[in-house]
Design a protein around this motif. Structure first.
Motif, PDB file in Angstrom:
ATOM      1  N   SER A 335       0.847  -1.244  -0.054  1.00 52.54           N
ATOM      2  CA  SER A 335       0.098   0.085  -0.058  1.00 52.54           C
ATOM      3  C   SER A 335       0.889   1.365  -0.141  1.00 52.54           C
ATOM      4  O   SER A 335       0.523   2.281  -0.741  1.00 52.54           O
ATOM      5  N   LYS A 336       1.800   1.338   0.957  1.00 49.01           N
ATOM      6  CA  LYS A 336       2.846   2.440   0.874  1.00 49.01           C
ATOM      7  C   LYS A 336       3.455   2.736  -0.388  1.00 49.01           C
ATOM      8  O   LYS A 336       3.511   4.014  -0.893  1.00 49.01           O
ATOM      9  N   LYS A 337       3.862   1.729  -1.159  1.00 50.01           N
ATOM     10  CA  LYS A 337       4.703   1.735  -2.594  1.00 50.01           C
ATOM     11  C   LYS A 337       3.428   2.184  -3.386  1.00 50.01           C
ATOM     12  O   LYS A 337       3.882   3.128  -4.237  1.00 50.01           O
ATOM     13  N   ILE A 338       2.480   2.059  -3.353  1.00 45.48           N
ATOM     14  CA  ILE A 338       1.363   2.297  -4.477  1.00 45.48           C
ATOM     15  C   ILE A 338       0.963   3.712  -4.189  1.00 45.48           C
ATOM     16  O   ILE A 338       1.183   4.492  -5.046  1.00 45.48           O
ATOM     17  N   VAL A 339       0.498   4.175  -2.866  1.00 42.13           N
ATOM     18  CA  VAL A 339       0.333   5.597  -2.825  1.00 42.13           C
ATOM     19  C   VAL A 339       1.505   6.563  -3.267  1.00 42.13           C
ATOM     20  O   VAL A 339       1.367   7.623  -3.746  1.00 42.13           O
ATOM     21  N   ASP A 340       2.839   6.189  -2.718  1.00 49.45           N
ATOM     22  CA  ASP A 340       3.752   7.049  -2.793  1.00 49.45           C
ATOM     23  C   ASP A 340       4.315   7.272  -4.532  1.00 49.45           C
ATOM     24  O   ASP A 340       4.292   8.360  -4.782  1.00 49.45           O
ATOM     25  N   ASN A 341       3.955   6.002  -5.302  1.00 47.88           N
ATOM     26  CA  ASN A 341       4.301   6.045  -6.599  1.00 47.88           C
ATOM     27  C   ASN A 341       3.108   6.748  -7.290  1.00 47.88           C
ATOM     28  O   ASN A 341       3.340   7.526  -8.375  1.00 47.88           O
ATOM     29  N   ILE A 342       1.816   6.706  -6.830  1.00 49.40           N
ATOM     30  CA  ILE A 342       0.695   7.494  -7.492  1.00 49.40           C
ATOM     31  C   ILE A 342       1.276   9.012  -7.343  1.00 49.40           C
ATOM     32  O   ILE A 342       0.779   9.763  -8.305  1.00 49.40           O
ATOM     33  N   CYS A 343       1.212   9.072  -6.102  1.00 48.43           N
ATOM     34  CA  CYS A 343       1.536  10.782  -6.034  1.00 48.43           C
ATOM     35  C   CYS A 343       2.719  11.413  -6.638  1.00 48.43           C
ATOM     36  O   CYS A 343       2.725  12.559  -7.011  1.00 48.43           O
ATOM     37  N   SER A 344       3.735  10.557  -6.593  1.00 50.52           N
ATOM     38  CA  SER A 344       5.013  10.805  -7.637  1.00 50.52           C
ATOM     39  C   SER A 344       4.610  11.202  -8.933  1.00 50.52           C
ATOM     40  O   SER A 344       5.134  12.069  -9.527  1.00 50.52           O
ATOM     41  N   GLN A 345       3.786  10.258  -9.504  1.00 46.62           N
ATOM     42  CA  GLN A 345       3.361  10.300 -11.032  1.00 46.62           C
ATOM     43  C   GLN A 345       2.390  11.453 -11.204  1.00 46.62           C
ATOM     44  O   GLN A 345       2.684  12.274 -12.239  1.00 46.62           O
ATOM     45  N   THR A 346       1.425  11.724 -10.118  1.00 44.13           N
ATOM     46  CA  THR A 346       0.413  12.492 -10.805  1.00 44.13           C
ATOM     47  C   THR A 346       0.678  13.959 -10.031  1.00 44.13           C
ATOM     48  O   THR A 346       0.045  15.078 -10.369  1.00 44.13           O
ATOM     49  N   GLY A 347       1.219  14.027  -9.045  1.00 45.99           N
ATOM     50  CA  GLY A 347       1.547  15.363  -8.272  1.00 45.99           C
ATOM     51  C   GLY A 347       0.442  15.543  -7.141  1.00 45.99           C
ATOM     52  O   GLY A 347       0.166  16.606  -6.625  1.00 45.99           O
ATOM     53  N   THR A 348      -0.670  14.641  -6.920  1.00 46.28           N
ATOM     54  CA  THR A 348      -1.650  14.901  -5.875  1.00 46.28           C
ATOM     55  C   THR A 348      -1.262  14.882  -4.508  1.00 46.28           C
ATOM     56  O   THR A 348      -0.160  14.341  -4.292  1.00 46.28           O
ATOM     57  N   LYS A 349      -1.858  15.250  -3.711  1.00 41.54           N
ATOM     58  CA  LYS A 349      -1.500  15.083  -2.240  1.00 41.54           C
ATOM     59  C   LYS A 349      -1.320  13.653  -1.658  1.00 41.54           C
ATOM     60  O   LYS A 349      -2.292  12.808  -2.061  1.00 41.54           O
ATOM     61  N   ASN A 350      -0.537  13.491  -1.144  1.00 37.83           N
ATOM     62  CA  ASN A 350      -0.197  12.085  -0.669  1.00 37.83           C
ATOM     63  C   ASN A 350      -0.640  12.086   0.968  1.00 37.83           C
ATOM     64  O   ASN A 350      -0.302  12.701   1.667  1.00 37.83           O
ATOM     65  N   ARG A 351      -1.993  11.196   0.958  1.00 37.42           N
ATOM     66  CA  ARG A 351      -2.608  10.994   2.341  1.00 37.42           C
ATOM     67  C   ARG A 351      -2.048   9.684   3.060  1.00 37.42           C
ATOM     68  O   ARG A 351      -2.806   9.342   3.993  1.00 37.42           O
ATOM     69  N   GLY A 352      -1.180   9.114   2.481  1.00 41.32           N
ATOM     70  CA  GLY A 352      -0.580   8.027   3.415  1.00 41.32           C
ATOM     71  C   GLY A 352      -1.470   6.758   3.109  1.00 41.32           C
ATOM     72  O   GLY A 352      -2.277   6.460   2.302  1.00 41.32           O
ATOM     73  N   VAL A 353      -1.211   5.817   4.291  1.00 40.09           N
ATOM     74  CA  VAL A 353      -1.724   4.652   4.310  1.00 40.09           C
ATOM     75  C   VAL A 353      -2.477   4.494   5.642  1.00 40.09           C
ATOM     76  O   VAL A 353      -2.065   4.964   6.695  1.00 40.09           O
ATOM     77  N   GLN A 354      -3.900   4.208   5.417  1.00 38.55           N
ATOM     78  CA  GLN A 354      -4.895   3.981   6.578  1.00 38.55           C
ATOM     79  C   GLN A 354      -4.920   2.846   7.056  1.00 38.55           C
ATOM     80  O   GLN A 354      -5.365   1.672   6.171  1.00 38.55           O
TER      81      GLN A 354
END
Length: 411
Positions: A335-354
């Motif tokens: 999950s951490k890898k996915i959200v970090d990479n999505i935000c890195s690619q898109t530039g949207t806010k990174n809200r981490g893993v819940q």
């Protein structure tokens, strides 16, 4: 004799008069030189003019110095100045925050407006660099961060490249007929142009496109043997600006992710391929568990009453989850890898893993699972972004890169 004496007296008197006259004349001359009249107004004017010139020179010198200091980016009593024209080296790289708190600013100045504060480990896309400031992408626009508070993120090994390298070392070795990952005879008959796959990563990924055209309000346990009940499949969100429904968006992105993962050598199991299905959260997990998949990716889009909230996040179980706690570490890492990479690619806010324990989308899973909230449909801007084809491709690229990195670690 008497006349002679009288003459001498007259002579002395005459001499005395002459001496007195000379003395008086001398005294009169000295008085004129020492006490001559002075035009005080003229003198005062001249002195004032001199003082004015001196002060003007001092004032101009100070102004010039302050201007030079500002142009040079030095500090004065009002704080630091920045250069009027910053020069940046063009780059295209992912950077990770190394400071406890990093301010993302509107411009390259300590006094500039702060868009957001990031934490250690958060990532950004950097597009320009100098020793003082870095240009980064934030919320779809250029922002600025201090260069000494970020570092270039080391790229994870690419599983596909690694596999291709192995193949290159085994010249002439072809899979035997019927081997895993090859095209069957029946497939060849249907499509004579088909060629055997040259590479299989050895991993299978299950993809669940969240929600469906018709919600199911019937109840089911949130986990095996649980007494807590929730709707089998609640109704999804709707785009605030576009009106696109969540179940439509998730399937569109899921199909793109399927193609990308296949291109990278993965086998893919699609939990649904149409909108007209009736599958509960538990049933979707069971399908993934029995498919032979190594991991389950569940795609969703968020929604809140506050339309200003935006950003991507992932969800997984806690380490004390009563149903599948043993999957926590791998699920959290994925999950951490996915959200970090999505935000890195898109530039949207990174809200981490819940981490949660009340989700039927998580608790029924017997394999590592990541619930991916791609963004907020309730935010008009992010709704529009997520309907954009190129933005969807960035989401897919981010998820795929994360899966590569996950399996490269030996999971």
């Amino acid at each position: 004799m008497r006349e002679v004496k009288r003459g001498r007296k007259l002579l002395r008197l005459l001499l005395s008069i002459i001496c007195l006259a000379c003395l008086a004349s001398a005294l009169s001359g000295c008085s004129d030189s020492r006490y001559q009249a002075v035009d005080l107004s003229e003198t005062g004017r001249t002195q004032n003019e001199e003082n004015t010139v001196d002060m003007t020179m001092i004032s101009m010198g100070g102004a010039e110095s302050a201007s030079e200091r500002e142009a040079a980016g030095t500090e004065d009593e009002n704080g630091p100045h920045t250069e009027a024209e910053e020069v940046y080296e063009p780059v295209d790289e992912t950077v990770v925050v190394t400071a406890d708190i990093l301010n993302v600013r509107e411009s390259a100045s300590q006094n500039a407006r702060i868009y957001v504060q990031l934490k250690t480990g958060d990532t950004l896309r950097r597009t320009g660099y100098n020793e003082t400031w870095s240009q980064v992408l934030y919320d779809g626009k250029t922002a600025y961060v201090a260069s000494d508070m970020v570092a270039v993120k080391e790229e994870e090994p690419d599983a596909l490249e690694a596999g291709a390298e192995v193949l290159a070392q085994t010249e002439g070795d072809m899979p035997e007929a019927g081997a895993e990952g090859t095209v069957s005879d029946s497939q060849m008959e249907k499509n004579p142009q088909a060629e055997p796959e040259s590479f299989w990563s050895g991993h299978t990924v299950a993809i669940d496109a969240g929600h469906q055209a018709k919600a199911n309000a019937e109840k089911e346990p949130i986990g095996p043997s649980s007494s807590t009940m929730k709707a089998k499949m609640p109704e999804g969100s709707v785009g605030a600006a576009t009106g696109v429904k969540e179940y439509e968006l998730t399937l569109t992105v899921s199909k793109k992710l399927e193609e990308e993962l296949k291109d990278r050598g993965y086998k893919v199991v699609m939990i649904r391929t149409s909108h007209d299905v009736n599958l509960s959260n538990a049933e979707r997990s069971v399908l993934a568990n029995e498919s032979g998949a190594d991991i389950l990716i569940r795609l969703h889009a968020n929604s809140m009453d506050n339309s200003g909230v935006y950003g991507a996040l992932c969800m997984c179980m806690t380490s004390q989850n009563p149903y599948n706690a043993d999957l926590h570490d791998r699920s959290y890492g994925l999950s951490k890898k996915i959200v970090d990479n999505i935000c890195s690619q898109t530039g949207t806010k990174n809200r981490g893993v819940q981490e949660v324990d009340n989700s039927g989308a998580i608790n029924w899973s017997e394999i590592p699972v990541a619930v991916v909230e791609m963004g907020f449909l309730s935010n008009p801007d992010e709704d529009r972004w997520m309907q954009d084809d190129s933005y969807q491709n960035k989401i897919v690229s981010g998820i795929s890169a994360a899966i590569d990195a996950y399996f490269a670690e030996g999971n």
